[in-house]
Design an enzyme around this catalytic site. Structure first.
Site, PDB file in Angstrom:
ATOM      1  N   LYS A 188       0.856  -1.198   0.000  1.00  0.00           N
ATOM      2  CA  LYS A 188       0.000   0.000   0.000  1.00  0.00           C
ATOM      3  C   LYS A 188       0.890   1.244   0.000  1.00  0.00           C
ATOM      4  O   LYS A 188       1.478   1.617   1.015  1.00  0.00           O
ATOM      5  CB  LYS A 188      -0.913   0.059   1.232  1.00  0.00           C
ATOM      6  CG  LYS A 188      -1.981   1.134   1.033  1.00  0.00           C
ATOM      7  CD  LYS A 188      -2.381   1.863   2.294  1.00  0.00           C
ATOM      8  CE  LYS A 188      -1.529   3.031   2.659  1.00  0.00           C
ATOM      9  NZ  LYS A 188      -1.639   4.229   1.793  1.00  0.00           N
ATOM     10  N   GLY A 241       7.194   5.208   7.805  1.00  0.00           N
ATOM     11  CA  GLY A 241       6.437   6.450   7.886  1.00  0.00           C
ATOM     12  C   GLY A 241       6.722   7.147   9.198  1.00  0.00           C
ATOM     13  O   GLY A 241       7.781   6.953   9.817  1.00  0.00           O
ATOM     14  N   SER A 242       5.780   7.941   9.642  1.00  0.00           N
ATOM     15  CA  SER A 242       6.008   8.768  10.821  1.00  0.00           C
ATOM     16  C   SER A 242       5.963   7.943  12.106  1.00  0.00           C
ATOM     17  O   SER A 242       5.323   6.886  12.164  1.00  0.00           O
ATOM     18  CB  SER A 242       4.954   9.870  10.878  1.00  0.00           C
ATOM     19  OG  SER A 242       3.680   9.282  10.934  1.00  0.00           O
ATOM     20  N   THR A 243       6.610   8.448  13.122  1.00  0.00           N
ATOM     21  CA  THR A 243       6.623   7.758  14.414  1.00  0.00           C
ATOM     22  C   THR A 243       5.213   7.703  14.996  1.00  0.00           C
ATOM     23  O   THR A 243       4.827   6.702  15.603  1.00  0.00           O
ATOM     24  CB  THR A 243       7.628   8.450  15.356  1.00  0.00           C
ATOM     25  OG1 THR A 243       8.938   8.252  14.797  1.00  0.00           O
ATOM     26  CG2 THR A 243       7.599   7.879  16.756  1.00  0.00           C
ATOM     27  N   VAL A 245       2.264   7.471  13.407  1.00  0.00           N
ATOM     28  CA  VAL A 245       1.484   6.387  12.800  1.00  0.00           C
ATOM     29  C   VAL A 245       2.099   5.027  13.168  1.00  0.00           C
ATOM     30  O   VAL A 245       1.372   4.056  13.399  1.00  0.00           O
ATOM     31  CB  VAL A 245       1.366   6.564  11.264  1.00  0.00           C
ATOM     32  CG1 VAL A 245       0.620   5.395  10.646  1.00  0.00           C
ATOM     33  CG2 VAL A 245       0.644   7.866  10.928  1.00  0.00           C
ATOM     34  N   GLY A 246       3.422   4.986  13.271  1.00  0.00           N
ATOM     35  CA  GLY A 246       4.081   3.734  13.700  1.00  0.00           C
ATOM     36  C   GLY A 246       3.548   3.262  15.047  1.00  0.00           C
ATOM     37  O   GLY A 246       3.320   2.076  15.272  1.00  0.00           O
ATOM     38  N   GLU A 263      10.092   1.484  10.316  1.00  0.00           N
ATOM     39  CA  GLU A 263      11.149   2.458   9.966  1.00  0.00           C
ATOM     40  C   GLU A 263      10.508   3.829  10.111  1.00  0.00           C
ATOM     41  O   GLU A 263       9.661   4.216   9.303  1.00  0.00           O
ATOM     42  CB  GLU A 263      11.592   2.254   8.523  1.00  0.00           C
ATOM     43  CG  GLU A 263      12.168   0.894   8.234  1.00  0.00           C
ATOM     44  CD  GLU A 263      13.607   0.755   8.650  1.00  0.00           C
ATOM     45  OE1 GLU A 263      14.265   1.787   8.840  1.00  0.00           O
ATOM     46  OE2 GLU A 263      14.056  -0.383   8.806  1.00  0.00           O
ATOM     47  N   CYS A 297      14.007  10.610   5.989  1.00  0.00           N
ATOM     48  CA  CYS A 297      14.027  10.187   7.392  1.00  0.00           C
ATOM     49  C   CYS A 297      15.425  10.367   7.964  1.00  0.00           C
ATOM     50  O   CYS A 297      15.591  10.585   9.151  1.00  0.00           O
ATOM     51  CB  CYS A 297      13.574   8.744   7.506  1.00  0.00           C
ATOM     52  SG  CYS A 297      14.507   7.657   6.436  1.00  0.00           S
ATOM     53  N   GLU A 395      11.090  16.412  14.346  1.00  0.00           N
ATOM     54  CA  GLU A 395      11.422  16.112  12.953  1.00  0.00           C
ATOM     55  C   GLU A 395      10.613  17.078  12.077  1.00  0.00           C
ATOM     56  O   GLU A 395       9.380  17.005  12.062  1.00  0.00           O
ATOM     57  CB  GLU A 395      11.051  14.672  12.619  1.00  0.00           C
ATOM     58  CG  GLU A 395      11.434  14.317  11.198  1.00  0.00           C
ATOM     59  CD  GLU A 395      10.921  12.964  10.745  1.00  0.00           C
ATOM     60  OE1 GLU A 395       9.726  12.690  10.916  1.00  0.00           O
ATOM     61  OE2 GLU A 395      11.722  12.193  10.207  1.00  0.00           O
TER      62      GLU A 395
HETATM   63  P1  NAD Z   1       2.868   8.770   7.327  1.00  0.00           P
HETATM   64  O1  NAD Z   1       3.163   8.076   8.607  1.00  0.00           O
HETATM   65  O2  NAD Z   1       1.849   9.837   7.325  1.00  0.00           O
HETATM   66  O3  NAD Z   1       2.398   7.744   6.210  1.00  0.00           O
HETATM   67  C1  NAD Z   1       3.188   6.626   5.854  1.00  0.00           C
HETATM   68  C2  NAD Z   1       2.281   5.573   5.241  1.00  0.00           C
HETATM   69  O4  NAD Z   1       1.386   5.119   6.252  1.00  0.00           O
HETATM   70  C3  NAD Z   1       1.405   6.059   4.085  1.00  0.00           C
HETATM   71  O5  NAD Z   1       1.263   5.028   3.126  1.00  0.00           O
HETATM   72  C4  NAD Z   1       0.070   6.323   4.782  1.00  0.00           C
HETATM   73  O6  NAD Z   1      -1.018   6.210   3.896  1.00  0.00           O
HETATM   74  C5  NAD Z   1       0.051   5.201   5.799  1.00  0.00           C
HETATM   75  N1  NAD Z   1      -0.813   5.432   6.962  1.00  0.00           N
HETATM   76  C6  NAD Z   1      -1.333   6.603   7.412  1.00  0.00           C
HETATM   77  N2  NAD Z   1      -2.108   6.383   8.487  1.00  0.00           N
HETATM   78  C7  NAD Z   1      -2.059   5.049   8.731  1.00  0.00           C
HETATM   79  C8  NAD Z   1      -2.613   4.207   9.739  1.00  0.00           C
HETATM   80  N3  NAD Z   1      -3.396   4.687  10.691  1.00  0.00           N
HETATM   81  N4  NAD Z   1      -2.311   2.893   9.709  1.00  0.00           N
HETATM   82  C9  NAD Z   1      -1.505   2.390   8.773  1.00  0.00           C
HETATM   83  N5  NAD Z   1      -0.950   3.124   7.781  1.00  0.00           N
HETATM   84  C10 NAD Z   1      -1.213   4.442   7.770  1.00  0.00           C
HETATM   85  O7  NAD Z   1       4.281   9.274   6.795  1.00  0.00           O
HETATM   86  P2  NAD Z   1       4.579  10.150   5.525  1.00  0.00           P
HETATM   87  O8  NAD Z   1       4.097  11.531   5.849  1.00  0.00           O
HETATM   88  O9  NAD Z   1       4.094   9.476   4.297  1.00  0.00           O
HETATM   89  O10 NAD Z   1       6.181  10.100   5.500  1.00  0.00           O
HETATM   90  C11 NAD Z   1       6.950  10.918   6.311  1.00  0.00           C
HETATM   91  C12 NAD Z   1       7.407  10.197   7.557  1.00  0.00           C
HETATM   92  O11 NAD Z   1       7.988   8.941   7.216  1.00  0.00           O
HETATM   93  C13 NAD Z   1       8.483  10.933   8.300  1.00  0.00           C
HETATM   94  O12 NAD Z   1       8.234  10.889   9.679  1.00  0.00           O
HETATM   95  C14 NAD Z   1       9.754  10.154   7.977  1.00  0.00           C
HETATM   96  O13 NAD Z   1      10.772  10.261   8.910  1.00  0.00           O
HETATM   97  C15 NAD Z   1       9.231   8.772   7.885  1.00  0.00           C
HETATM   98  N6  NAD Z   1      10.129   7.955   7.070  1.00  0.00           N
HETATM   99  C16 NAD Z   1      10.936   7.043   7.688  1.00  0.00           C
HETATM  100  C17 NAD Z   1      11.831   6.287   6.940  1.00  0.00           C
HETATM  101  C18 NAD Z   1      12.760   5.289   7.585  1.00  0.00           C
HETATM  102  O14 NAD Z   1      13.340   4.456   6.861  1.00  0.00           O
HETATM  103  N7  NAD Z   1      12.956   5.329   8.885  1.00  0.00           N
HETATM  104  C19 NAD Z   1      11.886   6.460   5.575  1.00  0.00           C
HETATM  105  C20 NAD Z   1      11.049   7.401   4.989  1.00  0.00           C
HETATM  106  C21 NAD Z   1      10.161   8.139   5.753  1.00  0.00           C
END
Ligand code: NAD
Length: 499
Positions: A188, A241-243, A245-246, A263, A297, A395
């Site tokens: 996704k 993605g973001s911490t 949402v993680g 990640e 990131c 961040e």
């Molecule tokens: P995000 O957390 O908003 O979204 C990431 C993904 O998660 C997207 O596909 C989004 O649709 C999905 N998502 C959103 N809500 C969700 C939920 N409730 N449950 C499951 N999935 C959900 O992040 P972003 O804005 O797309 O990316 C930026 C963030 O990603 C930054 O914090 C960045 O540091 C982090 N990032 C980390 C790495 C790494 O390798 N550590 C790499 C790239 C980006």
């Protein structure tokens, strides 16, 4: 890519993409559609389907069937490897097209997108070798009556959730390794950058990845992403993605205790000692935060610099920033493109305002750039930053560098570790003792000495502290998608329990 090549043109109308389940491309039909505009040009470029939870169920069922019948998971690794090698060839052939869609949806410079896509071919090649090298262990030391084996098995159906900052690169830092392990995938992508994940679906099909092994559902994080992490028939979710949402993924995964790879975010230090090659270090620091408009990131967003050279160094970085070519990402000469979403643009500008309000000094940048269309922010340096300011702690995910001076090595390490994150760090010095000491004591999953943001398929990626769980890439990245089984084999006649 040739910097003098003419700028590419925009598509005449947005391209409509279907989604991929069990080898079939499915058009939107009566589902809603998400229209994506280029963040650099404000024109619609793509339309992707807003999949429903029922679509996700269908994709998970396809991935489950493909996993259980062994069409991929139980074939010899050499056959999986051969398919992965074909994927690399097709990526190279289609690199221009993939890079073009990456730039249209993400806003990153086309030359950068092209080099990222080229790099992903090598990831498939590396994973092909890793598939064949993957092995377990044997225990021949258990006495005459017992032989022990440890085997690695693919973990099963993997849900793969990716962000918008490196839509194709991050995807390909995971997919080849997951496939090498023998797993099947439901991917996704971020709703704003889905095109290149769908293009990878075409590439994998052409290379001979069997139907159902790689599926893509498009849609929002709050519906599809959330449903994926909650899904009881998914064995592992790899989330990037973001911490914030993680953290919600951790809660959602509790239903079936699925394994999670996370990640997450970073607030990464760049430590510069006075004995460093300051010219080199300034170039690296500018690259570390300017590259991809700081939307990495691993962006080096905190400059921790020895006080005796702090002023001079701040100016050196600012002079580098002033020479960066910011502009239309479809122009091959552009180095820094657009900010990917309006929401992210606002977040960055809000942090710049907060930096000023909290007393930090703008050394350069600090404003929106007006090219008549799209959203652009000038690479920004803040001096006089203290550890309690928002721009030092959060961040930002934008081209904003916070400068903090130090007097001793101990102090540099303490400032570097003064964060909830632990994703990456760089140290710049010509003194090997300082370099090693700092590398050992700063808590981060990736470290660069006299360089930054370099990487390839061999070395693993992942964070300490609130930057995540697990590792992607390298042999570690394949092992992550396996689970271990212990096998005890009795040799000869059993010592009876009942006589
Ligand atoms: P995000 O957390 O908003 O979204 C990431 C993904 O998660 C997207 O596909 C989004 O649709 C999905 N998502 C959103 N809500 C969700 C939920 N409730 N449950 C499951 N999935 C959900 O992040 P972003 O804005 O797309 O990316 C930026 C963030 O990603 C930054 O914090 C960045 O540091 C982090 N990032 C980390 C790495 C790494 O390798 N550590 C790499 C790239 C980006």
């Amino acid at each position: 890519m040739d910097k003098n090549a003419p700028a590419l043109s925009l598509p005449a109308e947005p391209r409509e993409f279907g989604f991929l389940v069990g080898g079939q491309w499915i058009a939107a039909g009566d589902r809603e559609v998400f229209e994506r505009s280029s963040p650099a040009h404000d024109v619609p470029v793509s339309k992707v389907v807003k999949c429903t939870p029922a679509d996700l169920d269908m994709a998970v069922a396809a991935a489950r069937e493909a996993f259980e019948d062994g069409r991929w998971s139980r074939i010899p690794a050499v056959e999986r490897a051969n398919v992965l090698l074909r994927v690399a060839q097709i990526i190279r052939r289609r690199a221009d097209e993939i890079a073009y869609w990456e730039t249209l949806e993400n806003g990153k410079p086309i030359a950068q997108a092209r080099s990222e896509v080229d790099g992903t071919a090598g990831m498939f090649e590396y994973a092909a070798g890793a598939a064949r090298a993957l092995h377990g262990d044997a225990f021949n030391n258990l006495g005459d009556g017992m032989f022990g084996l440890v085997t690695r098995e693919p973990i099963g159906v993997v849900g793969l959730i990716t962000p918008w900052n490196f839509p194709f690169l991050i995807l390909c830092e995971r997919v080849p390794y997951i496939l090498a392990a023998g797993c099947t995938i439901v991917a996704k992508p971020s709703e704003v950058t889905s095109a290149t994940t769908l293009l990878l679906g075409e590439v994998l099909q052409e290379a001979g990845v069997p139907d159902g092994v790689f599926n893509v559902v498009t849609g929002s994080g709050s519906t599809i992403g959330q449903a994926m992490t909650e899904h009881l028939d998914i064995d592992m979710v790899s989330f990037t993605g973001s911490t914030a949402v993680g953290r919600s993924c951790v809660q959602a995964a509790a239903g079936n205790f699925k394994k999670l790879g996370l990640e997450l975010g970073g607030k990464n230090p760049q430590i510069v000692f006075a004995d460093a090659d300051l010219e080199d270090a300034a170039d690296g620091v500018a690259f570390g935060i300017g590259f991809n408009t700081g939307q990495c990131c691993v962006s080096g967003s905190r400059l921790i610099v020895e006080r005796s050279v702090a002023q001079e160094f701040e100016q050196l970085v600012a002079s580098k920033f002033e020479k960066i070519k910011v502009g239309d990402p479809l122009d091959p000469a552009t180095q820094v493109g657009a900010i990917t979403t309006p929401a992210q643009n606002k977040t960055i500008m809000d942090y710049i305002t907060k930096g000023r309000e909290q007393g930090a000094r703008v050394v350069c940048g600090g404003e929106q750039l007006d090219f008549g269309r799209g959203q652009y922010i000038a690479p920004t340096v803040f001096g006089d930053v203290t550890g309690d300011m928002a721009i030092a702690r959060d961040e930002i995910f934008g081209p904003v560098l916070s400068v903090m001076p130090f007097d001793t090595e101990e102090e540099a390490i303490a400032i570097a570790n003064d964060t909830v994150y632990g994703l990456a760090a760089s140290v710049w010095t010509k003194n090997i003792d300082k370099a090693l000491n700092v590398t050992r004591r700063v808590r981060a999953g990736r470290f660069w000495v006299n360089t930054t943001l370099s990487g390839g398929p061999e070395l693993p990626i992942g964070g300490f502290k609130q930057s995540g769980w697990g590792r992607e890439a390298g042999v570690y990245g394949v092992e992550e998608y396996t689970q271990i089984k212990s096998v005890h084999i009795e040799i000869g006649k059993r010592d009876p329990w009942v006589s």
